[in-house]
Structure formats: structure tokens, C-alpha cells
Write a protein that holds these residues in place. Sequence first.
Motif, mmCIF file in Angstrom:
data_model
loop_
_atom_site.group_PDB
_atom_site.id
_atom_site.type_symbol
_atom_site.label_atom_id
_atom_site.label_comp_id
_atom_site.label_asym_id
_atom_site.label_seq_id
_atom_site.Cartn_x
_atom_site.Cartn_y
_atom_site.Cartn_z
ATOM 1 N N TYR A 1 0.841 -1.196 0.000
ATOM 2 C CA TYR A 1 0.000 0.000 0.000
ATOM 3 C C TYR A 1 0.877 1.248 0.000
ATOM 4 N N ILE A 2 0.316 2.333 -0.532
ATOM 5 C CA ILE A 2 0.978 3.641 -0.514
ATOM 6 C C ILE A 2 0.117 4.595 0.301
ATOM 7 N N LEU A 3 0.749 5.361 1.192
ATOM 8 C CA LEU A 3 0.066 6.445 1.882
ATOM 9 C C LEU A 3 0.762 7.732 1.475
ATOM 10 N N ALA A 4 0.040 8.592 0.757
ATOM 11 C CA ALA A 4 0.654 9.804 0.214
ATOM 12 C C ALA A 4 -0.026 11.053 0.756
ATOM 13 N N GLY A 5 0.742 12.121 0.777
ATOM 14 C CA GLY A 5 0.231 13.403 1.234
ATOM 15 C C GLY A 5 1.311 14.453 1.115
ATOM 16 N N ALA A 6 0.917 15.709 1.245
ATOM 17 C CA ALA A 6 1.884 16.799 1.170
ATOM 18 C C ALA A 6 2.823 16.745 2.379
ATOM 19 N N PRO A 7 4.010 17.328 2.268
ATOM 20 C CA PRO A 7 4.919 17.364 3.413
ATOM 21 C C PRO A 7 4.259 18.031 4.624
ATOM 22 N N LYS A 8 4.488 17.447 5.798
ATOM 23 C CA LYS A 8 4.009 17.983 7.085
ATOM 24 C C LYS A 8 2.481 18.032 7.192
ATOM 25 N N VAL A 9 1.775 17.209 6.429
ATOM 26 C CA VAL A 9 0.320 17.192 6.513
ATOM 27 C C VAL A 9 -0.165 16.300 7.651
ATOM 28 N N LEU B 1 -4.733 8.642 0.450
ATOM 29 C CA LEU B 1 -4.324 10.006 0.122
ATOM 30 C C LEU B 1 -4.855 10.933 1.209
ATOM 31 N N LEU B 2 -3.936 11.512 2.006
ATOM 32 C CA LEU B 2 -4.292 12.402 3.112
ATOM 33 C C LEU B 2 -4.152 13.847 2.635
ATOM 34 N N GLN B 3 -5.252 14.621 2.725
ATOM 35 C CA GLN B 3 -5.244 15.984 2.193
ATOM 36 C C GLN B 3 -5.928 16.965 3.139
ATOM 37 N N LYS B 4 -5.413 18.208 3.142
ATOM 38 C CA LYS B 4 -6.043 19.333 3.842
ATOM 39 C C LYS B 4 -6.284 20.448 2.839
ATOM 40 N N GLU B 5 -7.318 21.248 3.097
ATOM 41 C CA GLU B 5 -7.528 22.426 2.253
ATOM 42 C C GLU B 5 -6.480 23.490 2.573
ATOM 43 N N ASN B 6 -6.208 23.696 3.868
ATOM 44 C CA ASN B 6 -5.187 24.634 4.315
ATOM 45 C C ASN B 6 -4.281 23.936 5.311
ATOM 46 N N ARG B 7 -3.011 24.257 5.286
ATOM 47 C CA ARG B 7 -2.037 23.578 6.134
ATOM 48 C C ARG B 7 -2.376 23.690 7.616
ATOM 49 N N THR B 8 -2.982 24.811 8.036
ATOM 50 C CA THR B 8 -3.273 25.015 9.455
ATOM 51 C C THR B 8 -4.567 24.351 9.900
ATOM 52 N N ASP B 9 -5.314 23.765 8.959
ATOM 53 C CA ASP B 9 -6.573 23.114 9.313
ATOM 54 C C ASP B 9 -6.340 21.916 10.225
ATOM 55 N N LEU B 10 -7.307 21.666 11.092
ATOM 56 C CA LEU B 10 -7.292 20.446 11.905
ATOM 57 C C LEU B 10 -8.123 19.350 11.242
ATOM 58 N N ASN B 11 -8.817 19.709 10.154
ATOM 59 C CA ASN B 11 -9.629 18.739 9.425
ATOM 60 C C ASN B 11 -8.889 18.261 8.175
ATOM 61 N N ALA B 12 -9.111 17.019 7.805
ATOM 62 C CA ALA B 12 -8.484 16.459 6.606
ATOM 63 C C ALA B 12 -9.389 15.376 6.032
ATOM 64 N N THR B 13 -9.147 15.021 4.794
ATOM 65 C CA THR B 13 -9.846 13.896 4.173
ATOM 66 C C THR B 13 -8.838 12.789 3.899
ATOM 67 N N LEU B 14 -9.290 11.567 4.039
ATOM 68 C CA LEU B 14 -8.461 10.403 3.719
ATOM 69 C C LEU B 14 -9.191 9.608 2.649
ATOM 70 N N ASP B 15 -8.710 9.700 1.414
ATOM 71 C CA ASP B 15 -9.290 8.939 0.302
ATOM 72 C C ASP B 15 -8.603 7.582 0.226
ATOM 73 N N ILE B 16 -9.388 6.545 -0.014
ATOM 74 C CA ILE B 16 -8.877 5.176 0.010
ATOM 75 C C ILE B 16 -9.326 4.443 -1.244
ATOM 76 N N VAL B 17 -8.382 3.819 -1.939
ATOM 77 C CA VAL B 17 -8.703 2.924 -3.051
ATOM 78 C C VAL B 17 -7.929 1.623 -2.838
ATOM 79 N N GLY B 18 -8.462 0.534 -3.343
ATOM 80 C CA GLY B 18 -7.761 -0.731 -3.173
ATOM 81 C C GLY B 18 -8.435 -1.860 -3.901
ATOM 82 N N ARG B 19 -7.674 -2.930 -4.090
ATOM 83 C CA ARG B 19 -8.210 -4.106 -4.774
ATOM 84 C C ARG B 19 -9.133 -4.916 -3.872
ATOM 85 N N ASP B 20 -8.950 -4.811 -2.569
ATOM 86 C CA ASP B 20 -9.688 -5.659 -1.645
ATOM 87 C C ASP B 20 -10.719 -4.912 -0.815
ATOM 88 N N GLN B 21 -10.942 -3.630 -1.120
ATOM 89 C CA GLN B 21 -11.961 -2.881 -0.411
ATOM 90 C C GLN B 21 -12.568 -1.845 -1.346
#
Length: 387
Positions: A90-98, A257-277
Motif C-alpha cells: 500500500y501507498i500512503l501519500a500526502g503533502a509534506p508535514k500534513v 491520500l491524506l489531504q487538507k484544504e489549508n495547512r493550518t486546518d485540523l480537518n483532513a480527508t483520507l481517500d482510500i482505493v484498493g483491490r480488496d476494499q
Amino acid sequence: MATKKEKPAVPVPSAPTDGEKPLSKNSEKSITEENFKNNPPEKNYEEMLRMMQQMNDPAYLHTVSMNELYENIYQSRPPIIGGLLYSGAYILAGAPKVGKSFLVAQLAYHISTGQALWNFEVHTGTVLYLALEDDYQRLQERMFRMFGVEGTDNLYFAVYAKQIGNGLDEQLEKFMREHPDTKLIIIDTLQKIREIGGEVYSYANDYDIVGQMKKFADRHCICLLLVHHTRKQPAGDNFERISGTTGLLGCADGAFLLQKENRTDLNATLDIVGRDQPDQRLYLQRDKERLIWMLDHAETEMLKEPPDRILDSLSRLVTAEKPEWFGSPTELVAALNLDIKPNVLTLRLNVKAGRLMQEYDIRYESSRTHSGRFIRLMLISPEACRS
């Protein structure tokens, strides 16, 4: 002069056909003896020779018919975190310091302690976390802030490791020998283990890197999670923002894929794709004090397989009081009081063997002898499901 007595030839048992697992040793010796009588070693050797000749043919292409496909038993990938993380690469990707390193530390801690993560069931096991961009002092502070002093002996850290093709494989193999109950290995980050000169991206190079990690994960039936960065350029598909080429995602079994709209946000989204889910999006919120990620809500409910009445019936047949059942498909149909043909039941169980193991801790084996087909059902401990 005394002549040397020749040792009597010992018959060699034939291998199970159609990819089936051999039956475990038991008292049904007559079946085995009859199998030897009706399948002499000479016939087995001739079959092996014929197969070897076929494989040596440069034009040989191994194929499996649809009926043969249903005859085989394939164990599905065991879940590490049910509905979220399975064995494979698996790969977990995101911007630096996210917050990627905090998220993987959270995964590592929950798997090593067996504590449920959000609303997902966790399967306990040893975890190796290669924190290759950190030092032990920073790791100590991070883990203390996130989890306090409640430690575990099942979570191991390293801040240095060799590179792919230059000793990393041997290091991981040795760790697996020393810790065979390992379920997860985290490599933070992928760039740190690339071969020298691996900074030149190409589809073939990226595919090969993840491919090597996938082979290792599949061989040991574990999850190998590679932490990686995203690039700044916008993309039509969010996962196309993963740094490098599409070869990384193309070979991986899944990605986060871990993403924030703004770096200072405490909220984020985690998008998930996979062959087994199924694809899913989780909305996370970060605890300001402990810096752990908490689940706010999921975009869609986790997909669950509908109940299977045959598997439910089997769970009532094979219990702690009677942990093993052995007999023919016809006898099993009668024992379950089902209105179904024995051969249809066998094919369904071949397909559902993985689910039967994962959800009910029942191992299913099927074997064909001269006397016919036989089924063995065994209740096993949850810890043995990986074997």
C-alpha cells in the motif's frame, strides 16, 4: 560372498490435484492406501515428466478453465484492519508535514496493541516502523504525546535501513524470521529506500520498486505500507497527484491520500482505493493536544457482505465442542439439511473458503481420492488464520 539386500521401493504419494490442499494426517488410512494402489508411482512420474516437457516448450502457456478455477481453493487476503487495510503493498501519500507520520504511527500502535481504530476492527500483530526521516528522540516525544506511557513490546522502530537491492531485503527477511507474527511494516518514506539514482522517475522504475515490495508482502502475507509525497500540480484524479509516475499506484494493492484544504486546518480527508476494499473517503479531525487523527464521519457506510446461510450453518456444525468435521459432500449436505446438490456445495465452499476462515475461524479443505471427494472442516484459533 553375501550379497547386499536391496531396499524395497517406497511408494511416493501423489500431489493433490487441482491446487487443493492435502488433508492433514488422520486415522482414515484406508483412503490414503487406496489412493496409492490406484495411483502407482510410475503413473505419477509419467504425469510429472509430461508437465515438465510442456513447460520447457517456449510456446507453452499455462491456462486454467473456468471449471478448474472453481475447483481450486484460493485463500483471500487476510485483513490487517477490516475494511481499511489488507495484506499486500500500500501507498500512503500526502503533502509534506500534513500529518502522514502521525497517521502511520497511529496505525502501528493500534495494530500492535489490538485496539480498534475508529470503527474498524483491528487484527493484532507485530509492527515494524522504519521512521527513516526521524530520530529516536523525536519518535519518543511523538509516541508519548499521542499515547502516553502505555507502551507495547509488539511495535519496533528503526531510523536507518538499507536501500532496495542493497541489503534492505535481507534486513526485512531477518526481521520476519525473528518476528513471524508480523502483520505490518511501514517504510517512511519510500524515497529513503530507493536505489542510488532512483530519483529519475520512470513508469518501469516506479512499477518495479513497488513490485519488489509487493512480492515481499505477498510472500509473508503481511501489509507493507510505503509513505510517499504528493506533488503540487493539480490533477483530474486526486491519486494522480502522487509524486512520480502512475507506475507506483498501478502496482500497489491500494493507496491512501491524506489531504487538507489549508495547512493550518485540523480537518483532513483520507481517500482510500484498493483491490480488496471499496473506494471510500473518510473525514478526519485532529486532536489539538494529542495530535492523533479522529474519525468525524465517512462519506459512505462501509460495504459489508450480506449474510451467507451456508456459512452460518457451518458455524453451528463446527464448534468448540466439536472442532472438526470430516466426510463427503453428500454427507455434509445431509448434516446441514440443505436443498442443494453436493457438487454445487463443494464449488461454493471453494469460493467462500477465505470468508469462512476470516469470519468464522473455520479452515476448509477438499481432497479427491479414488473413493470420491472428501471435505474437512476445522475450527482454529484466530491467531492461526494467517498460516
